[in-house]
Design a protein around this motif. Structure first.
Motif, PDB file in Angstrom:
ATOM      1  N   LEU A1219       0.796  -1.223  -0.079  1.00 41.88           N
ATOM      2  CA  LEU A1219      -0.027   0.099  -0.038  1.00 41.88           C
ATOM      3  C   LEU A1219       0.931   1.268   0.045  1.00 41.88           C
ATOM      4  CD1 LEU A1219       0.110   1.158   3.313  1.00 41.88           C
ATOM      5  CD2 LEU A1219      -1.571  -0.439   3.540  1.00 41.88           C
ATOM      6  N   VAL A1220       0.333   2.403  -0.334  1.00 42.31           N
ATOM      7  CA  VAL A1220       0.867   3.731  -0.836  1.00 42.31           C
ATOM      8  C   VAL A1220       1.162   4.280   0.958  1.00 42.31           C
ATOM      9  CG1 VAL A1220       0.978   5.811  -1.500  1.00 42.31           C
ATOM     10  CG2 VAL A1220       0.444   3.796  -2.989  1.00 42.31           C
ATOM     11  N   MET A1221       2.244   4.773   1.191  1.00 44.48           N
ATOM     12  CA  MET A1221       2.347   5.358   2.332  1.00 44.48           C
ATOM     13  C   MET A1221       2.083   6.885   2.232  1.00 44.48           C
ATOM     14  SD  MET A1221       6.182   4.022   4.065  1.00 44.48           S
ATOM     15  CE  MET A1221       6.496   2.627   4.351  1.00 44.48           C
ATOM     16  N   ALA A1222       1.704   7.584   3.262  1.00 48.11           N
ATOM     17  CA  ALA A1222       1.479   9.156   3.219  1.00 48.11           C
ATOM     18  C   ALA A1222       2.848   9.755   3.213  1.00 48.11           C
ATOM     19  CB  ALA A1222       0.746   9.586   4.718  1.00 48.11           C
ATOM     20  N   ASN A1223       3.752   9.269   3.694  1.00 44.91           N
ATOM     21  CA  ASN A1223       5.067   9.757   3.542  1.00 44.91           C
ATOM     22  C   ASN A1223       5.624   9.742   2.022  1.00 44.91           C
ATOM     23  OD1 ASN A1223       4.868   7.642   5.845  1.00 44.91           O
ATOM     24  ND2 ASN A1223       5.658   9.250   6.809  1.00 44.91           N
ATOM     25  N   LEU A1224       5.700  10.840   1.348  1.00 42.17           N
ATOM     26  CA  LEU A1224       6.002  11.245  -0.048  1.00 42.17           C
ATOM     27  C   LEU A1224       5.246  10.171  -1.011  1.00 42.17           C
ATOM     28  CD1 LEU A1224       9.870  11.241   0.793  1.00 42.17           C
ATOM     29  CD2 LEU A1224       8.435  13.040   0.716  1.00 42.17           C
ATOM     30  N   GLY A1225       4.181   9.440  -0.550  1.00 39.31           N
ATOM     31  CA  GLY A1225       3.699   8.543  -1.366  1.00 39.31           C
ATOM     32  C   GLY A1225       4.302   7.387  -1.875  1.00 39.31           C
ATOM     33  N   TYR A1226       5.180   7.126  -0.792  1.00 34.23           N
ATOM     34  CA  TYR A1226       6.235   5.886  -0.997  1.00 34.23           C
ATOM     35  C   TYR A1226       5.676   4.603  -0.898  1.00 34.23           C
ATOM     36  CZ  TYR A1226      10.280   3.109   0.022  1.00 34.23           C
ATOM     37  OH  TYR A1226      11.317   2.203  -0.224  1.00 34.23           O
ATOM     38  N   TRP A1227       6.139   3.675  -1.931  1.00 30.56           N
ATOM     39  CA  TRP A1227       5.713   2.295  -1.781  1.00 30.56           C
ATOM     40  C   TRP A1227       6.875   1.492  -2.456  1.00 30.56           C
ATOM     41  CZ3 TRP A1227       5.985  -0.132  -6.577  1.00 30.56           C
ATOM     42  CH2 TRP A1227       6.001   0.800  -7.849  1.00 30.56           C
ATOM     43  N   GLN A1228       6.813  -0.011  -2.024  1.00 23.73           N
ATOM     44  CA  GLN A1228       8.037  -0.553  -2.402  1.00 23.73           C
ATOM     45  C   GLN A1228       7.387  -2.103  -2.427  1.00 23.73           C
ATOM     46  OE1 GLN A1228      10.662  -2.775   0.900  1.00 23.73           O
ATOM     47  NE2 GLN A1228      10.840  -0.509   0.914  1.00 23.73           N
ATOM     48  N   MET A1229       7.812  -2.907  -3.308  1.00 21.31           N
ATOM     49  CA  MET A1229       7.678  -4.355  -3.524  1.00 21.31           C
ATOM     50  C   MET A1229       9.048  -5.120  -4.121  1.00 21.31           C
ATOM     51  SD  MET A1229       4.108  -4.279  -6.023  1.00 21.31           S
ATOM     52  CE  MET A1229       2.831  -3.450  -5.486  1.00 21.31           C
ATOM     53  N   LYS A1230       8.897  -6.482  -3.850  1.00 20.19           N
ATOM     54  CA  LYS A1230       9.989  -7.353  -3.998  1.00 20.19           C
ATOM     55  C   LYS A1230       9.659  -7.811  -5.428  1.00 20.19           C
ATOM     56  CE  LYS A1230       9.998 -10.302  -0.864  1.00 20.19           C
ATOM     57  NZ  LYS A1230      10.465 -11.282   0.434  1.00 20.19           N
ATOM     58  N   VAL A1231      10.717  -7.847  -6.368  1.00 19.52           N
ATOM     59  CA  VAL A1231      10.436  -8.430  -7.710  1.00 19.52           C
ATOM     60  C   VAL A1231      12.002  -9.131  -7.881  1.00 19.52           C
ATOM     61  CG1 VAL A1231       9.206  -6.438  -8.376  1.00 19.52           C
ATOM     62  CG2 VAL A1231      11.489  -6.011  -8.623  1.00 19.52           C
ATOM     63  N   SER A1232      11.939  -9.637  -9.161  1.00 19.59           N
ATOM     64  CA  SER A1232      13.166 -10.406  -9.640  1.00 19.59           C
ATOM     65  C   SER A1232      13.110  -9.806 -11.110  1.00 19.59           C
ATOM     66  CB  SER A1232      13.131 -11.810  -9.536  1.00 19.59           C
ATOM     67  OG  SER A1232      11.753 -12.546 -10.389  1.00 19.59           O
ATOM     68  N   PRO A1233      14.164 -10.022 -12.014  1.00 23.25           N
ATOM     69  CA  PRO A1233      14.155  -9.765 -13.503  1.00 23.25           C
ATOM     70  C   PRO A1233      13.006 -10.230 -14.234  1.00 23.25           C
ATOM     71  CG  PRO A1233      16.556 -10.498 -12.660  1.00 23.25           C
ATOM     72  CD  PRO A1233      15.574 -10.506 -11.619  1.00 23.25           C
ATOM     73  N   GLY A1234      12.481  -9.489 -14.842  1.00 21.68           N
ATOM     74  CA  GLY A1234      11.201 -10.041 -15.841  1.00 21.68           C
ATOM     75  C   GLY A1234      10.320  -8.736 -16.098  1.00 21.68           C
ATOM     76  N   VAL A1235       9.071  -9.128 -16.757  1.00 21.83           N
ATOM     77  CA  VAL A1235       8.046  -8.070 -17.042  1.00 21.83           C
ATOM     78  C   VAL A1235       6.774  -8.267 -16.228  1.00 21.83           C
ATOM     79  CG1 VAL A1235       6.628  -7.422 -19.125  1.00 21.83           C
ATOM     80  CG2 VAL A1235       8.838  -8.189 -19.612  1.00 21.83           C
ATOM     81  N   TRP A1236       6.691  -7.278 -15.551  1.00 22.85           N
ATOM     82  CA  TRP A1236       5.697  -7.150 -14.495  1.00 22.85           C
ATOM     83  C   TRP A1236       4.704  -6.102 -14.780  1.00 22.85           C
ATOM     84  CZ3 TRP A1236       6.562 -10.090  -9.875  1.00 22.85           C
ATOM     85  CH2 TRP A1236       7.664 -10.719  -9.796  1.00 22.85           C
ATOM     86  N   TYR A1237       3.422  -6.570 -14.098  1.00 25.85           N
ATOM     87  CA  TYR A1237       2.412  -5.467 -14.494  1.00 25.85           C
ATOM     88  C   TYR A1237       1.767  -5.164 -13.077  1.00 25.85           C
ATOM     89  CZ  TYR A1237       2.530  -7.252 -19.150  1.00 25.85           C
ATOM     90  OH  TYR A1237       3.299  -7.680 -20.454  1.00 25.85           O
ATOM     91  N   LEU A1238       1.630  -3.884 -13.047  1.00 27.82           N
ATOM     92  CA  LEU A1238       1.247  -3.018 -11.513  1.00 27.82           C
ATOM     93  C   LEU A1238      -0.199  -2.782 -11.864  1.00 27.82           C
ATOM     94  CD1 LEU A1238       2.081  -1.907  -8.618  1.00 27.82           C
ATOM     95  CD2 LEU A1238       2.478   0.269 -10.146  1.00 27.82           C
ATOM     96  N   GLN A1239      -0.949  -3.258 -10.816  1.00 28.74           N
ATOM     97  CA  GLN A1239      -2.465  -2.755 -10.722  1.00 28.74           C
ATOM     98  C   GLN A1239      -3.071  -2.261  -9.481  1.00 28.74           C
ATOM     99  OE1 GLN A1239      -5.270  -5.874 -13.026  1.00 28.74           O
ATOM    100  NE2 GLN A1239      -3.427  -6.889 -12.943  1.00 28.74           N
ATOM    101  N   LEU A1240      -4.039  -1.520  -9.512  1.00 28.91           N
ATOM    102  CA  LEU A1240      -4.636  -1.063  -8.244  1.00 28.91           C
ATOM    103  C   LEU A1240      -5.358  -2.443  -7.634  1.00 28.91           C
ATOM    104  CD1 LEU A1240      -5.887   2.362  -8.854  1.00 28.91           C
ATOM    105  CD2 LEU A1240      -3.859   1.775  -8.140  1.00 28.91           C
ATOM    106  N   ALA A1241      -5.292  -2.731  -6.552  1.00 29.35           N
ATOM    107  CA  ALA A1241      -5.865  -3.767  -5.983  1.00 29.35           C
ATOM    108  C   ALA A1241      -7.524  -3.862  -6.040  1.00 29.35           C
ATOM    109  CB  ALA A1241      -5.595  -3.971  -4.509  1.00 29.35           C
TER     110      ALA A1241
END
Length: 1560
Positions: A1219-1241
């Protein structure tokens, strides 16, 4: 006599040395110093070195760098590996490296390799192949670029791209059902041994790029979207008619990183070859597809993949790198002298270490306490063991943790003196700050030169002591986030540009100036100059009686006020001018809002500019002009638009007139049941009176020319464009206030200043186009240099049109118009380009390229021929622009675009062309003759080159209209009217921001060229401006030249070096340790010029560095010269102190998430004297994942905190969430090399919001992970229509007791799961399984424990954000993690979690705690045991509040002694103490916990906890069974707890006292 005395002294000295040596030899066996070795490997298998080189040929610039991570005297060795990258050879990596330099180099490298290495059967080693690959790669690039290539190749920086191709290959194979013979048979028994070995491991869902197995023994295949071809005859059969399947099957998706053959036709069917250079099948398929691409049959694409099982078929050097784990470099390792305030250590038996490989040979040439042992050994080889023992003792005795205060006083200055006086300052700085505990005593005894100290103190008047800064070619670098991969990218970029500019004949002095230019800051500060008679104001703060009681002193602006408090000053500082159609819904809402705000007496001057949407539509349909019929019969003027004529006459009743406007529009709307088309049905509110026709048309035309009509309703705050709602008004006012305050402070605004005129005169623009200057205008730049320098370059052959009388002048601005003449919008854009030149432009020229596929029998073909001839042969004619303008008007009005021609229409067109030519001074006979000689074949060939250029270099598909201004690409959508005024806007903005300073530098060497070189110089400026705009660098610089550099600085390198480094460094800081290594690497690979000014702390109270540091970089020696093994780089610490407790930490790039996988010893508490016979402690870390970070924003609003997002692949769209933090709108996720697709839950997030990319709205965002360096993702979201006022976070009314999901532990029997927790949790402690940050055995043991004890598990972690103040002590970091990231560290599906400290014993039913009613609160806890309702925690944004509170206090080291307690206790935070919610009898059990801070986990635990011996023994048996080791005997210890439970008869004491005594 003197000679005899000297000889005697020498003999005595030698005897003394021998005695000392012999004395130390006694303890040589027991006190030999120990070493530490560390490696870091990737989680994916190794990749082909050959394929990597081709993917990133640009990195051929890194050659010549040979540097060992071995440094210092006492040794440790560290290895970092990427375990699952091993399936790609060096050939693959070489291909990827080369392709990053120039796209065509990828294909050139393939040809070079096939021509020279095909069929080569000579024996080879890994080092032989590396050298061969480097030689081929460096032959394709020049100068310093060649040196960078080798270092990049050995860094394996392109390996992630090959893993990405593995994912695409697997998707390709899975998209078609394979025949039985292909699906069941494979080479060498199918999957590799590495994959076989993974069957017992828990699947890693993040590793999406798994190498596919060879299908049926085939190592190559071609994917056409409709079929997969594994055999060449089948492919050749398809190539005979590849277009027949084009409409039946969907074409394969191509990506920006794909390698498209340069001769491919744009519209041809796509054929993707999956295979590896070096295999026979690749050569066969490649040659066949190249021929087909040249014939225009296919668009040929290569994706380098070496399937598992094909390594033996990959040919000479093709498999190098695939058999070994991918060990990485480019990171730092520190061994810190541990602060033993927290003394928890495991005193159980230390197990024997695993031997990875022999340690490095120590460098004996370094001076140790005045001795150079290499020379001593040469003289006394028979005393080798004794001499080495003496050396080891000296090294061990040099470690210092404390010094006297007077010794610390000038330590920083003494260090600087040692560095600047060294023969190799970079090496000296690195040796000092990476081995500081061993050299601090020596440094503190140096005699200080006062000149050095005085200069340092003088410089510190301008820069704070200890502050570090660094700039590369003038652009500041973030020292905290810089890493080797980012630095090499920047260096490569600069070297590549310098190489290009040299080929453009630019002098080296000018090249240096060009590279030092800073990009303009990202700014949307473009004010629309709307000053005209059409702007009408409803109030005036300086005149109206309503505001006479307000103060007029502008200095009030500089006085402090409470946040959000307005300043009521009688001065027109804020002009809020609304542009609206009063007959629309948004117009009506805006009028109502203006009335309300006006009556509230805000310190704002309100104004309006009215227009009619119907009139705007008429203007757009008629090219920006009113047709005659519209002028004669106008019924489009709304009542309010007519009423505005009377506003200026009666200012005192203006608010009443506003109300009349609103009432009139409301009455008009009420006569209809519903609005029409989103606005008001205008027929019922329009007058038949024609008296206001002219002013209404003039006002609408004014708005049309300003470009604001497309925004429907908008706010101009002193000319800055904003949304029209009230929130936007207040945001705009608050943003404008600091700018006004600054100018008031400096006297640029006073009581007599017209603020609006001042702002609009200084930075006003005459037109607003959101694609060019709006906050949604995401500028795209492409470099045109490659196209300009290429053979038979299209750009060299383009002829440009100029404004009359300027053809021989230098034109710094170049507009290239890509036009589809088959579309009406394309012809309109062409016509506007001609009108732009006719209006006059002294700084710009215009070129036209036709982006069309034209039927040979269409009139469009004739039209393009005329344009080509007119621009190439008649551009010097005075009236050529009139000729083309009239031709565009005739063609656009009289002919149906793209229609097939007949004889009559063709002759009519030719006759008109002849007439227009004669009328404009062009001889029609010669012109028509040239037209007849311009063959269809010639034009078709030219159009093909244009299409390849636009698609390959600019990224424009066929049929797209666009404007390319010095490399900036602005697409022109079909629904957008692009006028000549927009070209003027582009010229003005680009010239002012990017081009002017470049043109000034280029013009400096004008005198060196001939006078007739204006076209060449214009081309050079276009090329340079386009390439400089593609640089990814900071727009901030610093004036380093202000700092003195005579005594306390190091200046090295030549004046003509391409790369120049300016730096201010504190050499005794953690950043100085990393910078010293990076600078030395940079010096070895590119020989830059450097000016390093040292800035140490001037008064120290403690030793500044209490650690040893090594930076790991690869060398040629990492590649075996006896076989094909690739060892990879490692960190090695030689002869570390034995009796000091050390803590190991990794200094990795910000995007790396690493964990130990081989670490038998506790890496938080390394005590080398306990190693026994083991000489080298060895540890292996793994790059578990890459961290994808970003910032989410919503225009004119705070970041959407709590917005939930999911990330996955096409096949599995939900693999990770956050989820998005109020602090600077920051977010992070773990990934690996590849093609990924980001969506709203799914849920409220996707119901309320949609992603916004520029002007486009989309539900998914594609993210490509193909590098080892990270890059933040900037994500914009907007609320959907109708949802603007809904809140995202709404607390639910669910009773938390109704949610029964039990975090990580799912047991059917609630009465038994508490005991199971006790058993497996005890195994984690007693079985010597370390925490996630400090150990590795648990990774192997936990799956077996889960099966044995019946629980499910998931390992979670969270990378500490760079913007949040980070703790340095590991214990405080652990405390912080327990409270700061509760809302984001766990999966969103987890509803509750119980935290239990690993050193706590809880004698109670934890299920009861889980089911406890928290009464709507997010937390119930004691410091060491607490339950978190994650749903409530997220709904109330508790995590955001805690992070803000922590950031406020944590920078003071004394503010938070225990972070997890202080953060929640000190902050006003809704939590429930467990003691207040549990029954008193049950809570007594919960309260019985033992903090082990001062107690070891071995004998101490046995004495305190009665259950410990049995649990510990069970854990040891279980762990030993899994690891295949013996169980050490455990001493039986009677616990005093038993005595406390059954004490002798004595007076009754409260239970509270018994517990206290037990803890004592």
């Amino acid at each position: 006599m003197e000679t005899r005395i000297r000889s005697g002294l020498r003999i005595l000295l030698l005897i003394a040395v021998c005695i000392i040596v012999c004395g130390y030899s006694v303890s040589a066996e027991t006190q030999r110093p120990k070493n530490v070795q560390v490696a870091l490997r990737a989680k994916w298998p190794g990749t082909s070195l050959l394929l990597e080189a081709g993917l990133d040929i640009r990195y051929s610039k890194l050659t010549g760098y040979h540097m060992h991570a071995f440094m210092g005297t006492n040794g440790m060795r560290l290895t970092l590996r990427v375990p699952e990258l091993s399936f790609y050879s060096g050939v693959a990596e070489s291909l990827e490296l080369l392709s990053r330099e120039w796209k065509d180099l990828f294909w050139e490298f393939i040809d070079v390799w096939l021509n020279n290495e095909s069929g080569n059967t000579d024996p080879y080693t890994a080092k032989d192949c590396l050298q061969k690959i480097c030689n081929y790669g460096k032959s394709l690039v020049t100068g310093p670029l060649a040196s960078v290539f080798e270092l990049s190749l050995t860094l394996r920086s392109s390996s992630p791209r090959l893993v990405l191709y593995q994912q695409l290959a697997e998707e390709s194979l899975s998209s078609f059902p394979l025949s039985d013979d292909l699906s069941t048979s494979s080479i060498d028994g199918g999957v590799s041994e590495l994959n076989e070995g993974k069957k017992d491991k828990k699947a890693d869902s993040l590793l999406v790029g798994v190498n596919p197995s060879s299908p049926g023994g085939k190592c190559c295949w071609v994917d056409t979207g409709g079929a997969l071809f594994f055999d060449l005859p089948e492919l050749q059969l398809w190539l005979r008619s590849p277009h027949k399947d084009g409409d039946i099957f969907q074409q394969p998706e191509l990506f920006e990183f794909d390698h498209v053959y340069f001769a491919s036709s744009i519209g041809s069917p796509i054929a993707i070859l999956y295979g590896a250079l070096g295999t026979d099948c690749f050569k066969e398929f490649h040659l066949s597809l190249v021929e087909a691409a040249k014939e225009g049959k296919v668009k040929y694409v290569v994706r380098p993949v070496l399937p598992s099982g094909c390594e033996s078929k990959s040919g000479h050097c093709g498999a190098i790198g695939t058999k070994d784990p991918l060990n990485l470099g480019g990171y730092g390792v520190e061994l810190a002298l541990k602060n033993m305030e927290y003394k928890a250590m495991d005193d159980s038996e230390i197990k024997k270490g695993v031997t990875l490989e022999d340690p490095h040979i120590e460098d004996l040439s370094q001076e140790v306490r005045g001795f150079i042992f290499s020379r001593i050994l040469e003289r006394k080889p028979e005393l080798t063991s004794e001499i080495m023992a003496f050396r080891d003792s000296l090294l061990s005795s040099t470690v210092s943790e404390t010094l006297n205060v007077w010794e610390l006083k000038d330590l920083g200055h003494q260090t600087v003196q040692k560095i600047v006086h060294a023969s190799d300052p970079l090496q000296s700085m690195q040796e000092i700050n990476q081995n500081f505990p061993s050299v601090v005593s020596y440094l503190s005894r140096m005699k200080l030169n006062d000149s050095i100290k005085d200069e340092i103190l003088s410089n510190q008047r301008m820069i704070p002591p200890g502050k570090s800064l660094m700039a590369l070619n003038g652009a500041l670098i973030d020292i905290d986030e810089i890493d080797l991969f980012v630095l090499l990218d920047m260096v490569h970029q600069e070297l590549s540009l310098a190489d290009q500019y040299t080929k453009l004949k630019i002098p080296s002095s000018s090249v240096r100036k060009l590279l030092s230019t800073l990009p303009p800051p990202e700014s949307n500060m473009f004010r629309v100059d709307f000053r005209s008679e059409h702007a009408h104001y409803i109030n005036n703060l300086e005149v109206d009686a309503k505001y006479r009681q307000w103060r007029s002193n502008l200095n009030e602006l500089l006085m402090p006020v409470f946040p959000g408090q307005l300043r009521y000053i009688r001065k027109n500082l804020f002009h809020a001018t609304y542009v609206l159609d009063p007959a629309s819904i948004c117009g009506l809402e805006t009028v109502d809002m203006i009335i309300s705000l006006f009556e509230s007496a805000l310190p704002i001057r309100f104004g309006v500019i009215l227009y009619s949407t119907k009139l705007i539509e008429t203007l757009e349909a008629n090219g920006g002009e009113f047709p005659l019929s519209s002028l004669e019969n106008d019924n489009h003027t709304p009542i309010p638009l007519r009423q505005r004529e009377s506003w200026d006459a009666e200012r005192l009743s203006i608010s009443q007139q506003c109300k009349q406007i609103a009432d009139g529009v409301r009455r008009g709307r009420c006569t209809f049941a519903a609005p029409c088309g989103g606005g008001i049905c205008r027929n019922n509110i329009l007058e038949k009176d024609q008296s206001f026709r002219e002013p209404s048309q003039a006002s609408s035309l004014f708005i049309f020319k300003l470009g604001l009509a497309k925004l429907e309703c908008s706010l101009l705050m002193n000319g800055l464009v904003h949304d029209y709602n009230e929130d936007s008004l207040m945001t705009a006012m608050n943003d404008e206030l600091p700018r006004i305050q600054e100018q008031v402070y400096y006297g640029q605004i006073n009581s007599r200043t017209d603020v609006l005129d001042k702002f609009l005169s200084e930075s006003g623009i005459q037109r607003y186009n959101p694609q060019i200057v709006g906050d949604k205008a995401k500028a795209k730049f492409v470099s045109l240099t490659a196209s300009f320098l290429g053979d038979e370059s299209l750009l060299n052959n383009i002829e440009y049109l100029h404004s009359a009388g300027t053809i021989d002048d230098l034109k710094p601005v170049t507009h290239l118009l890509a036009v589809d003449v088959k579309s009406r919008k394309g012809v309109k854009l062409l016509h506007e380009g001609i009108r732009y030149l006719m209006a006059g432009s002294a700084n710009a020229r215009v070129g036209f390229v036709f982006n069309s596929d034209v039927d040979p029998d269409s009139n469009s073909l004739t039209f393009m021929k005329v344009f080509e001839i007119a621009t190439s042969s008649y551009s010097h004619k005075k009236k050529v622009l009139n000729f083309l303008d009239q031709l565009c008007s005739f063609y656009g009005n009289e002919f149906r675009l793209g229609s097939s021609q007949d004889a009559q229409s063709t002759q009519a067109l030719l006759n008109k062309i002849s007439d227009l030519a004669d009328a404009n001074g062009i001889q029609s006979k010669g012109f028509m003759s040239a037209l007849s000689e311009f063959t269809v074949a010639k034009l078709t060939s030219h159009l093909k080159k244009v299409g390849q250029f636009l698609y390959g270099q600019v990224g424009l598909e066929n049929g797209i209209n666009a404007v390319i201004t010095n490399g900036r690409v602005v697409r022109v959508p079909d629904d957008v009217t692009f006028l000549s005024q927009d070209l003027h806007l582009l010229e003005s903005v680009e010239f002012k921001q990017r081009i002017k300073h470049i043109a000034d530098i280029i013009e400096e060497f004008l005198f060196l060229l001939n006078a007739s070189c204006s076209k060449f110089l214009s081309d050079v400026i276009m090329s340079v401006a386009s390439s400089l705009s593609t640089r990814d660098r900071s727009s901030e610089g610093a004036r380093f030249e202000m700092l003195s550099a005579e005594y306390s600085a190091v200046v090295i390198g030549g004046q003509n070096a391409t790369i120049h480094i300016d730096a201010v460094i504190d050499p005794l800081s953690s950043s100085g340790q990393k910078i010293s290594s990076l600078l030395r690497i940079l010096w070895k690979c590119s020989q830059p010029s450097m000016r390093l000014v040292f800035n140490p702390m001037s008064s120290l109270v403690d030793i500044p560095l209490k650690n040893y540091y090594r930076f790991v970089t690869p060398t040629m020696d990492d590649f075996s010269n006896t076989d094909i093994t690739v060892h990879g780089p490692k960190a090695f610490f030689a002869n570390m102190p034995l009796s000091k407790t050390l803590t190991m930490n990794l200094d990795v790039p910000e995007s790396w998430l690493v964990e130990p996988v081989i670490a038998i010893h506790d890496l938080d508490n390394i005590l080398l004297e306990n190693l026994g016979d083991t000489r080298t402690l060895q540890a292996v870390f793994e790059l578990e994942a890459l961290v994808l970070t970003g910032h989410c924003s919503e225009k004119d609003h705070e970041p959407p905190r709590g917005l939930q997002m999911i990330l996955g692949t096409k096949k599995n769209p939900h693999l990770v969430d956050t989820l998005v933090m109020a602090n600077l709108g920051y977010w992070q996720m773990k990934v690996s090399p590849g093609v990924w697709y980001l969506q709203l839950a799914p849920g409220r997030s996707s119901d309320l919001y949609i992603m916004q990319d520029g002007l486009d709205m989309r539900s998914t965002k594609r993210i490509t992970i193909d590098r080892l360096r990270g890059k933040p993702v900037h994500l914009g979201v907007v609320k959907k229509k109708g949802k603007e006022h809904e809140k995202l976070l709404i607390p639910s009314d669910d009773d938390d007791s109704s949610r029964k999901q039990v975090g990580f532990l799912l047991f059917g029997d609630q009465d038994s799961w508490n005991s199971n927790i006790l058993r497996w949790a005890s195994s984690l402690i007693g079985g010597n399984v370390q925490s996630k940050k400090s150990g590795s055995t648990k990774v192997d043991v936990i799956p077996h424990m889960a099966q044995e004890y019946g629980f499910e598990y998931e390992l979670v972690t969270y990378k500490w954000p760079s913007w949040l103040h980070k703790q340095k002590e590991k214990q405080r970091i652990i405390w912080a993690y327990k409270i700061l990231f509760l809302d984001v560290i766990f999966p969103l599906s987890l509803e509750k979690v119980i935290f239990v400290d690993a050193d706590q014993i809880v004698r109670a039913d934890m299920g009861e705690l889980y089911d406890m009613n928290l009464k709507g609160r997010p937390l119930a806890y004691t410091p060491a045991l607490y339950v978190v309702d994650l749903v409530k925690f997220r709904e109330t944004a508790a995590g955001d509040n805690l992070r803000v509170f922590y950031e406020t206090l944590s920078k003071d080291p004394n503010s938070l002694s225990n972070l997890d307690q202080a953060s929640a206790n000190s902050h006003t935070f809704q939590h429930v103490p467990i003691c207040q919610t549990m029954p008193s009898t049950r809570y007594q059990s919960f309260r019985f916990h033992k903090n082990g801070c001062g107690v070891s986990l071995g004998a101490g635990a046995k004495r305190i906890v009665a259950e410990w011996p049995d649990l510990d023994l069970e854990a040891r048996h279980f762990t030993s069974k899994i690891l295949g080791e013996g169980v050490s005997p455990v001493e039986k210890v009677v616990s005093p707890i038993e005595k406390i439970v059954s004490p002798p008869a004595q007076p009754q004491e409260p239970e509270e006292d018994l517990e206290s005594r037990a803890e004592l």
